[in-house]
Design an enzyme around this catalytic site. Structure first.
Site, PDB file in Angstrom:
ATOM      1  CB  ALA A 139      14.105  -7.957   0.639  1.00 17.99           C
ATOM      2  N   GLY A 146       4.558  -0.793  -1.492  1.00 21.12           N
ATOM      3  CA  GLY A 146       4.013  -1.850  -0.643  1.00 21.12           C
ATOM      4  C   GLY A 146       3.138  -2.756  -1.481  1.00 21.12           C
ATOM      5  CB  THR A 173       9.648 -11.560   7.899  1.00 16.74           C
ATOM      6  OG1 THR A 173       8.510 -10.707   7.958  1.00 16.74           O
ATOM      7  CG2 THR A 173       9.528 -12.652   8.960  1.00 16.74           C
ATOM      8  CG  ASP A 259      -0.116 -18.778  -7.354  1.00 21.24           C
ATOM      9  OD1 ASP A 259      -0.664 -17.728  -6.975  1.00 21.24           O
ATOM     10  OD2 ASP A 259       0.078 -19.060  -8.553  1.00 21.24           O
ATOM     11  CD  GLU A 385       3.884 -13.795   1.636  1.00 23.47           C
ATOM     12  OE1 GLU A 385       4.990 -13.222   1.551  1.00 23.47           O
ATOM     13  OE2 GLU A 385       3.503 -14.653   0.841  1.00 23.47           O
ATOM     14  CB  THR A 387      -3.496  -5.596   2.487  1.00 22.87           C
ATOM     15  OG1 THR A 387      -3.979  -5.130   1.221  1.00 22.87           O
ATOM     16  CG2 THR A 387      -2.203  -4.872   2.842  1.00 22.87           C
TER      17      THR A 387
HETATM   18  C1  LIG Z   1       5.647  -7.316  10.517  1.00 19.05           C
HETATM   19  C2  LIG Z   1       5.764  -7.171   9.043  1.00 19.05           C
HETATM   20  C3  LIG Z   1       6.502  -8.084   8.334  1.00 19.05           C
HETATM   21  C4  LIG Z   1       6.654  -7.943   6.956  1.00 19.05           C
HETATM   22  N1  LIG Z   1       7.462  -8.838   6.266  1.00 19.05           N
HETATM   23  C5  LIG Z   1       7.742  -8.596   4.973  1.00 19.05           C
HETATM   24  C6  LIG Z   1       8.716  -9.395   4.285  1.00 19.05           C
HETATM   25  O1  LIG Z   1       9.280 -10.355   4.818  1.00 19.05           O
HETATM   26  N2  LIG Z   1       9.037  -9.036   3.013  1.00 19.05           N
HETATM   27  C7  LIG Z   1       8.444  -7.980   2.383  1.00 19.05           C
HETATM   28  O2  LIG Z   1       8.798  -7.717   1.239  1.00 19.05           O
HETATM   29  N3  LIG Z   1       7.499  -7.230   2.981  1.00 19.05           N
HETATM   30  C8  LIG Z   1       7.139  -7.512   4.274  1.00 19.05           C
HETATM   31  N4  LIG Z   1       6.220  -6.721   4.914  1.00 19.05           N
HETATM   32  C9  LIG Z   1       5.572  -5.635   4.201  1.00 19.05           C
HETATM   33  C10 LIG Z   1       4.127  -5.970   3.819  1.00 19.05           C
HETATM   34  O3  LIG Z   1       4.113  -6.964   2.821  1.00 19.05           O
HETATM   35  C11 LIG Z   1       3.465  -4.660   3.384  1.00 19.05           C
HETATM   36  O4  LIG Z   1       3.252  -3.922   4.574  1.00 19.05           O
HETATM   37  C12 LIG Z   1       2.175  -4.866   2.660  1.00 19.05           C
HETATM   38  O5  LIG Z   1       2.428  -5.378   1.383  1.00 19.05           O
HETATM   39  C13 LIG Z   1       1.366  -3.572   2.513  1.00 19.05           C
HETATM   40  O6  LIG Z   1       2.161  -2.572   1.998  1.00 19.05           O
HETATM   41  P1  LIG Z   1       2.181  -1.108   2.705  1.00 19.05           P
HETATM   42  O7  LIG Z   1       2.461  -1.344   4.141  1.00 19.05           O
HETATM   43  O8  LIG Z   1       3.132  -0.257   1.945  1.00 19.05           O
HETATM   44  O9  LIG Z   1       0.725  -0.571   2.586  1.00 19.05           O
HETATM   45  P2  LIG Z   1       0.055   0.156   1.319  1.00 19.05           P
HETATM   46  O10 LIG Z   1       0.288  -0.622   0.083  1.00 19.05           O
HETATM   47  O11 LIG Z   1       0.459   1.581   1.335  1.00 19.05           O
HETATM   48  O12 LIG Z   1      -1.475   0.033   1.699  1.00 19.05           O
HETATM   49  C14 LIG Z   1      -2.067   0.805   2.744  1.00 19.05           C
HETATM   50  C15 LIG Z   1      -3.546   0.436   2.803  1.00 19.05           C
HETATM   51  O13 LIG Z   1      -4.177   0.712   1.542  1.00 19.05           O
HETATM   52  C16 LIG Z   1      -4.802  -0.451   1.039  1.00 19.05           C
HETATM   53  N5  LIG Z   1      -4.688  -0.499  -0.420  1.00 19.05           N
HETATM   54  C17 LIG Z   1      -3.556  -0.354  -1.156  1.00 19.05           C
HETATM   55  N6  LIG Z   1      -3.827  -0.475  -2.479  1.00 19.05           N
HETATM   56  C18 LIG Z   1      -5.158  -0.682  -2.573  1.00 19.05           C
HETATM   57  C19 LIG Z   1      -6.068  -0.889  -3.664  1.00 19.05           C
HETATM   58  N7  LIG Z   1      -5.637  -0.903  -4.920  1.00 19.05           N
HETATM   59  N8  LIG Z   1      -7.367  -1.061  -3.381  1.00 19.05           N
HETATM   60  C20 LIG Z   1      -7.826  -1.051  -2.090  1.00 19.05           C
HETATM   61  N9  LIG Z   1      -7.022  -0.857  -1.018  1.00 19.05           N
HETATM   62  C21 LIG Z   1      -5.708  -0.692  -1.251  1.00 19.05           C
HETATM   63  C22 LIG Z   1      -4.058  -1.607   1.676  1.00 19.05           C
HETATM   64  O14 LIG Z   1      -4.851  -2.769   1.714  1.00 19.05           O
HETATM   65  C23 LIG Z   1      -3.771  -1.054   3.056  1.00 19.05           C
HETATM   66  O15 LIG Z   1      -4.883  -1.233   3.873  1.00 19.05           O
HETATM   67  C24 LIG Z   1       6.016  -6.872   6.275  1.00 19.05           C
HETATM   68  C25 LIG Z   1       5.227  -5.971   6.985  1.00 19.05           C
HETATM   69  C26 LIG Z   1       5.094  -6.100   8.351  1.00 19.05           C
HETATM   70  C27 LIG Z   1       4.257  -5.098   9.094  1.00 19.05           C
END
Ligand SMILES: Cc1cc2nc3c(=O)[nH]c(=O)nc-3n(C[C@H](O)[C@H](O)[C@H](O)COP(=O)(O)OP(=O)(O)OC[C@H]3O[C@@H](n4cnc5c(N)ncnc54)[C@H](O)[C@@H]3O)c2cc1C
Length: 408
Positions: A139, A146, A173, A259, A385, A387
């Site tokens: 978590a 994010g 997850t 990593d 993990e 984006t």
């Molecule tokens: C099905 C599912 C399972 C998941 N499982 C887990 C889990 O087990 N544990 C956990 O902790 N999280 C989990 N997540 C969360 C996931 O890791 C986050 O959704 C991810 O890190 C992106 O964060 P955000 O959704 O807040 O998007 P944001 O960080 O708000 O990003 C939105 C968009 O902006 C882009 N962006 C952001 N910053 C930049 C930058 N500096 N430069 C260019 N583009 C940028 C991103 O690439 C993305 O396209 C899960 C998500 C989903 C949908």
């Protein structure tokens, strides 16, 4: 030198994983895609089998629980300059095979959570012994945090021989089904990244509440939970790694987990994309399309040329995945390669699976085949993990030698 063939000693493991995918995952794939939030009880048997395969030792992990990078007598080979294909490579290869079966079911496998990878990467000997057999979710993400995990607001405050955790985590997850959660929390928000530590919290802790499960585009067999921590008291010995706040090390400690896990996520994409390509080749051939690898793509039918291009992209992805794992096995820093593999795999996984839907037309789009499901499932691999965009940022920073403050 890296030889990117599948090593002979791992072909048996790969075959076993493939058989499990064929006989145990594929047959229940559609059922649990439709029955979102139902627990796939068939996985209990499969998880026991995976435990048994992993415990055979030599070939390392068969599942997605990650592998530790300790100096051990077995590492002497790499110290002596000998190339070693070890547990990391075994893990990515078997995860790819299992995801040829079903990504969501692999993610739902007991004791194979991302939190297990964090334990493998960060826990000390005594902790690993104590956590043996646990199924740990991970978590990190919060409602306002994010991609930029340095902004974590969940706090952990020392109180005697406990830490008291308060905060909200989303999109965890296996957050409902796992029996423990590795939670990222800050010891001191003023001190930034270095103060972020991970804690193992048992699910029966009265301060932990699973608030809800999410409904999703894909990987529906995998539960995704929102969890709150309210005055959640955790024994101090459940902090993973060092409790010291070393501001010179920054995020280094916690990030080690990635990593190890990013090549595994790349493996998920490799497996799912391969599944799409295998089925698409069969369907194209049934439709009379001839794919001839001895002739240039541009003189073949548009469908065949597209298919060959997709396979080439897939092959590049598989090689990057293997390289990142091979480097870990040989105790070389692999942050750059892990992010390159994850970035390429996230994009190619989505591109290949969606292109296969396109190539197969109505059969691709309908629920007659699993192609539409694989296109939905693989999208997550480009998001969690880290984006696509974040992986590219990490790669750019590494290549240019810039810090996260210098390149945002
Ligand atoms: C099905 C599912 C399972 C998941 N499982 C887990 C889990 O087990 N544990 C956990 O902790 N999280 C989990 N997540 C969360 C996931 O890791 C986050 O959704 C991810 O890190 C992106 O964060 P955000 O959704 O807040 O998007 P944001 O960080 O708000 O990003 C939105 C968009 O902006 C882009 N962006 C952001 N910053 C930049 C930058 N500096 N430069 C260019 N583009 C940028 C991103 O690439 C993305 O396209 C899960 C998500 C989903 C949908």
């Amino acid at each position: 030198m890296i030889n990117l063939e599948i090593p002979e000693k791992q072909t048996e493991l790969v075959d076993q994983a493939h058989q499990l995918a064929v006989h145990m995952l594929r047959p229940i794939s559609r059922t649990y895609d439709r029955a979102e939030h139902d627990y796939p009880h068939e996985l209990d048997t499969l998880a026991a089998l995976i435990d048994a395969i992993s415990e055979t030792g030599v070939t390392g992990g068969a599942g997605a629980s990650g592998v530790r990078r300790d100096a051990s007598p077995a590492d002497a080979a790499s110290d002596a300059g000998t190339v070693r294909n070890g547990a990391h490579l075994a893990s990515v290869l078997s995860v790819a095979e299992m995801c040829w079966g079903d990504i969501a079911l692999l993610l739902s496998m007991p004791r194979q959570g991302l939190g297990n990878s964090a334990i493998a990467s960060l826990a000390n000997e005594e902790q690993r012994e104590r956590y043996r057999g646990t199924w740990a979710a991970m978590a990190i993400t919060e409602p306002g945090v994010g991609s930029d995990s340095a902004g974590i607001t969940t706090t952990a405050v020392k109180d005697g021989d406990h830490y008291v955790i308060n905060g909200e985590k989303i999109y965890v997850t296996s957050g409902d089904r796992a029996d423990s959660v590795v939670v990222w929390a800050t010891l001191d928000r003023e001190l930034g990244r270095a103060a972020i530590k991970s804690f193992l919290v048992r699910k029966d802790n009265p301060g932990l509440t699973v608030e809800r499960l999410e409904h999703k585009l894909g990987i529906r067999a995998s539960d995704t939970a929102a969890i709150t921590f309210t005055d959640c008291r955790v024994p101090a010995e459940d902090l993973l790694g060092s409790a010291e706040i070393d501001t010179t090390a920054g995020f280094a400690g916690a990030m080690v987990t990635f990593d190890n896990t990013r090549p595994l996520v790349a493996a998920m994409a490799v497996g799912c994309a391969r599944a799409s390509l295998d089925l698409t080749r069969d369907l194209l051939e049934q439709a009379g399309v001839v794919i001839d690898y001895d002739r240039p793509a541009q003189v073949q039918s548009a469908a065949a040329a597209k298919f060959i291009q997709l396979e080439a992209d897939w092959e590049g992805t598989q090689l990057l995945m293997m390289q990142a794992a091979w480097m870990a096995d040989n105790r070389r820093p692999n942050s750059l390669e892990a992010s390159m593999a994850k970035a390429k795999a996230g994009r190619v996984g989505s591109d290949v699976t969606l292109s296969c839907v396109q190539l197969c037309g109505t059969l691709g789009y309908s629920e007659v085949e699993l192609l539409e499901k694989w296109a939905r499932d693989s999208k997550i691999l480009d998001i969690f993990e880290g984006t696509q965009q974040i992986q590219q940022l990490i790669v750019a920073r590494r290549i240019l030698g810039l810090t996260s403050a210098e390149l945002k």
